[in-house]
Write a protein that holds these residues in place. Structure first.
Motif, PDB file in Angstrom:
ATOM      1  N   SER A 308       0.838  -1.205   0.000  1.00 21.45           N
ATOM      2  CA  SER A 308       0.000   0.000   0.000  1.00 21.45           C
ATOM      3  C   SER A 308       0.869   1.250   0.000  1.00 21.45           C
ATOM      4  N   ARG A 309       0.284   2.367  -0.442  1.00 21.96           N
ATOM      5  CA  ARG A 309       1.033   3.630  -0.544  1.00 21.96           C
ATOM      6  C   ARG A 309       0.050   4.793  -0.611  1.00 21.96           C
ATOM      7  N   ARG A 310       0.579   6.000  -0.351  1.00 22.79           N
ATOM      8  CA  ARG A 310      -0.258   7.185  -0.502  1.00 22.79           C
ATOM      9  C   ARG A 310      -0.308   7.573  -1.978  1.00 22.79           C
ATOM     10  N   ARG A 311      -1.506   7.944  -2.437  1.00 21.56           N
ATOM     11  CA  ARG A 311      -1.670   8.395  -3.812  1.00 21.56           C
ATOM     12  C   ARG A 311      -2.302   9.787  -3.794  1.00 21.56           C
ATOM     13  N   PHE A 312      -1.923  10.647  -4.731  1.00 21.01           N
ATOM     14  CA  PHE A 312      -2.574  11.951  -4.868  1.00 21.01           C
ATOM     15  C   PHE A 312      -3.481  11.890  -6.092  1.00 21.01           C
ATOM     16  N   LEU A 313      -4.783  11.945  -5.845  1.00 19.31           N
ATOM     17  CA  LEU A 313      -5.738  11.806  -6.948  1.00 19.31           C
ATOM     18  C   LEU A 313      -5.872  13.125  -7.708  1.00 19.31           C
ATOM     19  N   TYR A 314      -6.199  14.195  -6.976  1.00 23.63           N
ATOM     20  CA  TYR A 314      -6.133  15.545  -7.534  1.00 23.63           C
ATOM     21  C   TYR A 314      -4.936  16.211  -6.847  1.00 23.63           C
ATOM     22  N   LYS A 315      -4.111  16.903  -7.644  1.00 18.97           N
ATOM     23  CA  LYS A 315      -2.937  17.555  -7.056  1.00 18.97           C
ATOM     24  C   LYS A 315      -2.901  19.000  -7.542  1.00 18.97           C
ATOM     25  N   ASP A 316      -2.979  19.930  -6.615  1.00 11.41           N
ATOM     26  CA  ASP A 316      -3.013  21.369  -6.961  1.00 11.41           C
ATOM     27  C   ASP A 316      -4.081  21.648  -8.019  1.00 11.41           C
ATOM     28  N   GLY A 317      -5.195  20.957  -7.908  1.00  7.48           N
ATOM     29  CA  GLY A 317      -6.319  21.176  -8.820  1.00  7.48           C
ATOM     30  C   GLY A 317      -6.245  20.396 -10.116  1.00  7.48           C
ATOM     31  N   ILE A 318      -5.181  19.622 -10.308  1.00  7.85           N
ATOM     32  CA  ILE A 318      -4.988  18.872 -11.560  1.00  7.85           C
ATOM     33  C   ILE A 318      -5.324  17.397 -11.343  1.00  7.85           C
ATOM     34  N   ILE A 319      -5.973  16.796 -12.335  1.00  4.04           N
ATOM     35  CA  ILE A 319      -6.282  15.359 -12.263  1.00  4.04           C
ATOM     36  C   ILE A 319      -4.963  14.596 -12.389  1.00  4.04           C
ATOM     37  N   ASN A 320      -4.603  13.859 -11.332  1.00  5.49           N
ATOM     38  CA  ASN A 320      -3.219  13.392 -11.217  1.00  5.49           C
ATOM     39  C   ASN A 320      -3.036  11.885 -11.403  1.00  5.49           C
ATOM     40  N   GLN A 321      -3.856  11.087 -10.703  1.00  4.94           N
ATOM     41  CA  GLN A 321      -3.568   9.647 -10.666  1.00  4.94           C
ATOM     42  C   GLN A 321      -4.841   8.868 -10.380  1.00  4.94           C
ATOM     43  N   PHE A 322      -5.112   7.851 -11.184  1.00  6.66           N
ATOM     44  CA  PHE A 322      -6.263   6.985 -10.923  1.00  6.66           C
ATOM     45  C   PHE A 322      -5.896   5.944  -9.874  1.00  6.66           C
ATOM     46  N   LEU A 323      -6.924   5.349  -9.277  1.00  8.21           N
ATOM     47  CA  LEU A 323      -6.714   4.211  -8.375  1.00  8.21           C
ATOM     48  C   LEU A 323      -6.771   2.924  -9.205  1.00  8.21           C
ATOM     49  N   HIS A 324      -5.816   2.029  -8.971  1.00  9.72           N
ATOM     50  CA  HIS A 324      -5.716   0.820  -9.802  1.00  9.72           C
ATOM     51  C   HIS A 324      -5.595  -0.455  -8.986  1.00  9.72           C
ATOM     52  N   ASN A 325      -6.167  -1.530  -9.515  1.00 10.57           N
ATOM     53  CA  ASN A 325      -5.714  -2.873  -9.158  1.00 10.57           C
ATOM     54  C   ASN A 325      -4.896  -3.391 -10.350  1.00 10.57           C
ATOM     55  N   ARG A 326      -4.494  -4.627 -10.322  1.00 12.12           N
ATOM     56  CA  ARG A 326      -3.599  -5.112 -11.384  1.00 12.12           C
ATOM     57  C   ARG A 326      -4.320  -5.249 -12.724  1.00 12.12           C
ATOM     58  N   GLU A 327      -5.629  -5.516 -12.672  1.00 13.55           N
ATOM     59  CA  GLU A 327      -6.377  -5.690 -13.917  1.00 13.55           C
ATOM     60  C   GLU A 327      -6.547  -4.345 -14.629  1.00 13.55           C
ATOM     61  N   SER A 328      -6.985  -3.330 -13.893  1.00 12.38           N
ATOM     62  CA  SER A 328      -7.204  -2.014 -14.525  1.00 12.38           C
ATOM     63  C   SER A 328      -5.869  -1.412 -14.957  1.00 12.38           C
ATOM     64  N   ALA A 329      -4.825  -1.633 -14.150  1.00  5.80           N
ATOM     65  CA  ALA A 329      -3.513  -1.079 -14.496  1.00  5.80           C
ATOM     66  C   ALA A 329      -3.012  -1.662 -15.810  1.00  5.80           C
ATOM     67  N   ALA A 330      -3.172  -2.978 -15.982  1.00  3.30           N
ATOM     68  CA  ALA A 330      -2.722  -3.604 -17.230  1.00  3.30           C
ATOM     69  C   ALA A 330      -3.502  -3.051 -18.412  1.00  3.30           C
ATOM     70  N   ARG A 331      -4.798  -2.838 -18.223  1.00  8.56           N
ATOM     71  CA  ARG A 331      -5.610  -2.340 -19.336  1.00  8.56           C
ATOM     72  C   ARG A 331      -5.205  -0.904 -19.722  1.00  8.56           C
ATOM     73  N   MET A 332      -4.716  -0.144 -18.732  1.00 10.15           N
ATOM     74  CA  MET A 332      -4.308   1.235 -19.035  1.00 10.15           C
ATOM     75  C   MET A 332      -2.800   1.364 -19.233  1.00 10.15           C
ATOM     76  N   GLY A 333      -2.106   0.233 -19.270  1.00 10.90           N
ATOM     77  CA  GLY A 333      -0.679   0.267 -19.554  1.00 10.90           C
ATOM     78  C   GLY A 333       0.169   0.846 -18.443  1.00 10.90           C
ATOM     79  N   THR A 334      -0.230   0.621 -17.207  1.00 11.41           N
ATOM     80  CA  THR A 334       0.560   1.133 -16.084  1.00 11.41           C
ATOM     81  C   THR A 334       0.692   0.041 -15.025  1.00 11.41           C
ATOM     82  N   THR A 335       1.084   0.419 -13.816  1.00  9.84           N
ATOM     83  CA  THR A 335       1.193  -0.571 -12.737  1.00  9.84           C
ATOM     84  C   THR A 335       0.180  -0.270 -11.646  1.00  9.84           C
ATOM     85  N   SER A 336      -0.079  -1.258 -10.836  1.00  9.93           N
ATOM     86  CA  SER A 336      -1.044  -1.092  -9.735  1.00  9.93           C
ATOM     87  C   SER A 336      -0.483  -0.130  -8.700  1.00  9.93           C
ATOM     88  N   ASN A 337      -1.369   0.646  -8.080  1.00 14.52           N
ATOM     89  CA  ASN A 337      -0.931   1.444  -6.934  1.00 14.52           C
ATOM     90  C   ASN A 337      -1.576   0.943  -5.647  1.00 14.52           C
TER      91      ASN A 337
END
Lengths: 468, 440
Positions: A308-337
């Motif tokens: 587990s880790r801290r994630r910033f979803l909106y950062k300084d008003g900017i859309i920053n990072q989605f929440l992922h499991n391994r399935e959604s991360a693979a579909r979006m070409g990234t890694t799980s958070n």
């Protein structure tokens, strides 16, 4: 703990030809106590255990679970998960993101172990809190609900991940109906903690309930019609907390964005192209953090074995990072958070929030209010809801006040904020230096998985929003 | 069938219990979830659980086991807990048997389904004739139940059902949702559900921003099912006693228009022969031509209110079985023809109350929100909310359609309903703003 059972299941799946398999064994001891109108309605104690197995093949994902932990039963369950995976007949083979193999054991410490506290004592403490609240006014109906859980879980994957976790949880809620003449008002509040019995004292249920009774009585006696029009608004931590959860956390769940929840818990107005674009003012940074010790949404590793880790979803008003499991991360070409959570061994681990909050600022509450010529201070809320794409929401104030020339003047009845998600976040102008959390119960998935979460933030000021 | 439950009751009485209910459920349930026209995951759940409700001198304890070898230990712990617990002042006992039960069987074909892909593809293919993408769930339930009580009840039952929920999108903000739910394979029609979802999605294309105001509204069966769920749960005597009801003290009063008759029935998607006390289930008229006739009761709440159980006992509280709104005499077309300028709302979610005793609430229509002009569909809108009072909404129900549909969907329609299209006059609609006035 039955790590052997999980190992056996994963090995059996690999033997059948699975390209990936994971098994989650869970054992739970749970106590529930319900007080209704001062009487002890029922006490429940349950010990349950079982295993859930996910199997991936080139044709799909299968999942099966059982609460019969005999080898024969587990083998049958693995075979069924494999058969279900093959039955999916996907054109595009399923994938999971590549993650580091992990081996760990984690446990939330308890100063006073939940198992050492007699149920009689738990009942007595609840009755004490209930009697204090009920003595404070005309309360024709009330419920006080308590639960504690001791959860042991083992996650094993065919890639070599082995995680063992022990999570003790305490939760409590009350529902009050307060009467004044021929008027009634109602309040529901929820408290949550991970750790031992020591958490119960931190809830301060009686103090919280006494405040609620007093506020509702004042509201019925003194509350005036809330003004309508465009004005400034200050919202309390309870209100900003639910808004962080509903109009930041939920739309940022990647499985919703991909449509995986569209027919049930809904979709999202977000898409990958919106990453990096503005959703709110510079004041808006929303964190999602399962690592806060003893928080209601705490976990050290998620239910796919990702740290587990801290994630910033909106950062300084900017859309920053989605929440992922391994399935959604693979579909979006990234890694799980590390956002994969499941409400039990018999449910798939899907993308969930943990503790979601707006980062605090530097202002005192007085400074936030003295900067307002005409407005509303909405400290807490009653009715609220939001559409399934997480864009149109409404919050109705419970404890709320009118602000005139920088000062709180009187209580107002049910001020209503009905606003879009960007409309809300772009109007945020200043944040208080307080940071308060409230326990929540989040529903998602099918069958619905109720999840322990926390949300909060500081007292927050908005400029020029329409109130009714 | 009742070996475990009979044994549990006998042992609990030996341990000192004064009332006991033991209920064993064995499940083999399946579910398939799909999105973007492809299957995401297929699941099977195996579970056997023995639930035990026991009372020692008005002290109520609930427990459950999955391993029968732990029965003695579990009962001993539960009775120890009951002895140190406190009396439930509202507890008045469980039903006295024996009872006679009809012979019933679930559809055996539902036990044999292993390949569900054809059902899903049938729904998807029908939907994408009018839409682009589909999302949804297929669920198959197969359960057996055995029940014994300390009051001369021994009975077993079985239950099976199949349901499909499909949401189709023709554009990002144009969708339609439909369900097909049945306790028999014969009554299951995935093509029809797919077709309806697709048609709604097509009609919802190019939605404009909705405007606030008071509208005459035709609600679809799925929307009506959601409203029925929230309101009928408030008819449970448990909800009334807990203050979570707008029906408290209203027996015999007018709580809906004369067009409205609501019945709780064991015949339907959730086919249940007995309640959790072993009382044979039956039809119970809850609202009769607008008048509230009774609350939903178990034996304990009924005795507390000087009436008879309605055979709605759950182990914890009285609950609806299947909610049936009696059909009216109107075709759907006739309902639409009665609307000059109004809306057709096809689905909703997030129904929330400001105050459960006054009934002030709002709910958010989702999927197709269609404009009705002079009795015809004349476009679609988006981003509105029904902001009203639930009792007033029932009083404003002017006409109920004659064509009925079984609806059951996720968390919004948890108790299955037989529902029709319903015409409601003067429904208050609000909408969200970017920041300033909604009229701007």
């Amino acid at each position: 703990m039955d790590e052997d059972c999980a190992e056996f299941a994963v090995d059996a799946a690999s033997t059948l030809g699975a390209s990936f398999a994971d098994a989650r064994f869970e054992r739970q001891e749970r106590t529930d106590i319900v007080l209704k109108n001062g009487g002890l309605d029922a006490v429940s104690t349950i010990v349950s255990e079982g295993i859930g197995i996910r199997v991936i093949t080139s044709r799909g994902i299968g999942f099966s679970s059982t609460n019969d932990l005999s080898k024969v039963s587990v083998r049958r369950t693995v075979k069924e998960a494999f058969r279900q995976a093959e039955s999916c007949r996907r054109k595009t083979p399923p994938r999971l993101s590549d993650e580091k193999r992990a081996t760990a054991t984690w446990e939330v410490p308890q100063k006073e172990n939940l198992s050492d506290i007699d149920v009689q004592e738990k009942v007595a403490r609840l009755i004490e809190e209930d009697e204090t609240i009920s003595s404070s006014g005309d309360i024709p109906a009330r419920m006080l609900i308590f639960a504690d859980r001791q959860l042991e879980k083992v996650t094993v994957t065919s890639e070599g991940t082995r995680i063992t976790g022990i999570l003790p949880v305490l939760l409590c809620s009350y529902f009050l109906t307060v009467k004044c003449g021929n008027q009634v008002e109602q309040s529901v509040r929820r408290f949550g903690y991970t750790g031992g019995w020591e958490g119960f004292s931190q809830f301060d249920i009686a103090e919280d309930g006494l405040h609620e009774v007093e506020i509702l009585q004042r509201l019925m006696k003194e509350g005036k019609k809330s003004p309508r029009g465009t004005m400034d608004l200050v919202v309390g931590p309870d209100v900003i907390g639910i808004i962080c959860h509903e109009s930041c956390g939920h739309p940022m769940e990647a499985d919703r964005i991909l449509g995986r929840e569209a027919s049930q818990a809904g979709a999202s107005f977000m898409n990958q192209q919106l990453l990096g674009t503005r959703v709110g003012s510079d004041e808006v940074t929303v964190a999602e953090d399962p690592t806060i010790e003893h928080s209601f949404g705490y976990y050290a590793y998620d239910d796919e074995g990702v740290k587990s880790r801290r994630r910033f979803l909106y950062k300084d008003g900017i859309i920053n990072q989605f929440l992922h499991n391994r399935e959604s991360a693979a579909r979006m070409g990234t890694t799980s958070n590390g956002a994969a959570r499941s409400s039990g061994y018999n449910r798939e681990a899907i993308v969930r929030m943990a503790n979601t909050y707006l980062l605090p600022g530097e202002y005192s509450q007085e400074e936030l209010i003295e900067g307002i010529n005409h407005g509303i201070y909405m400290k807490s809320y009653t009715e609220w809801n939001i559409d399934d794409k997480r864009y149109n929401q409404r919050y109705i104030g419970r404890e709320a006040y009118c602000i005139e020339h920088g000062e709180i003047t009187h209580m107002v009845k049910r001020p209503t904020l009905e606003i879009t998600t960007p409309g809300f976040w772009k109007a945020v102008d200043a944040r208080g230096n307080d940071l308060v959390f409230r326990a929540g119960n989040c529903g998602k998935g099918d069958p619905i998985q109720e999840m322990d979460v926390l949300y909060g933030g500081p007292t927050t000021r908005l400029r020029g929003v329409f109130m009714r | 069938m009742t070996d475990h439950t009979r044994c549990a009751v006998k042992k609990a009485l030996e341990h000192g219990a004064t009332d006991v209910i033991a209920k064993e459920i064995t499940r083999r349930n399946q579910q398939v979830r799909f999105s973007n026209n492809e299957i995401d995951i297929a699941k099977t759940w195996y579970e056997t659980v023995l639930k035990i409700f026991l009372v020692h001198e008005k002290r109520v304890v609930l427990t459950e086991i999955s391993n029968f070898d732990t029965l003695d230990e579990t009962l001993s712990r539960a009775l120890r807990l009951a002895r140190i617990s406190r009396e439930n002042p509202e507890y008045r006992g469980i039903a006295e048997g024996p009872f006679e039960y009809p012979e019933t069987k679930s559809d055996s074909r539902l036990k044999k389904i292993t390949d569900h892909t054809d059902y899903i593809m049938a729904a998807i293919n029908k939907a994408i004739e009018q839409a682009e993408t589909t999302f949804g769930t297929l669920q198959i339930i197969n359960e057996t139940m055995a029940l014994s009580t300390s009051r001369n009840v021994e009975v077993h039952d079985e239950k099976a059902s199949i349901e499909l929920s499909i949401r189709a999108f023709s554009q990002k903000e144009a969708s339609g949702h439909s369900v097909t739910c049945s306790s028999t394979l014969k009554g299951f029609n995935p093509e029809k559900a797919g077709e309806e979802a697709g048609e709604y999605a097509r009609l919802a294309r190019n939605p404009e921003q909705g405007k606030e105001g008071t509208y005459d509204v035709v609600f679809s069966p799925l929307f009506v099912g959601s409203i029925l769920n929230y309101s009928t749960d408030m008819i449970s005597a448990f909800s009334v006693l807990a203050g979570r009801s707008m029906y408290g003290g209203k027996i015999g009063e007018k709580v809906a228009s004369e067009a409205v008759t609501v019945v709780d029935t064991p015949a339907g998607f959730n086919r249940v022969m007995v309640d959790d006390e072993g009382v044979p289930t039956r039809d119970t008229i809850l609202i009769d031509k607008g008048e509230l006739r009774t609350y939903l009761h178990n034996t304990s709440t009924a005795r507390a209110m000087n009436t008879e159980t309605t055979a709605n006992a759950g182990l914890v509280k009285p609950e609806p079985l299947n909610i049936w709104m009696h059909p009216g005499g109107y075709s759907s077309e006739a309902l639409f023809q009665s609307v000059e300028n109004g809306l057709y709302l096809t689905n909703t979610w997030y129904t929330r109350f400001q105050n459960m005793q006054t009934g002030d609430f709002s709910t958010i229509p989702r999927d197709a929100i269609l404009v009705i002009k002079k009795g015809e569909i004349a476009g679609s809108i988006k981003n509105i909310r029904v902001s009203d009072n639930m009792l007033q909404l029932y009083l404003n129900m002017e006409a109920v359609g004659k064509e009925q549909k079984v609806v059951h969907w996720w968390a919004e329609v948890q108790f299955p309903c037989f529902a029709s299209h319903v015409l409601v006059r003067n429904v208050h609609i609000t909408r969200s703003t970017e920041s300033t006035s909604p009229s701007q």
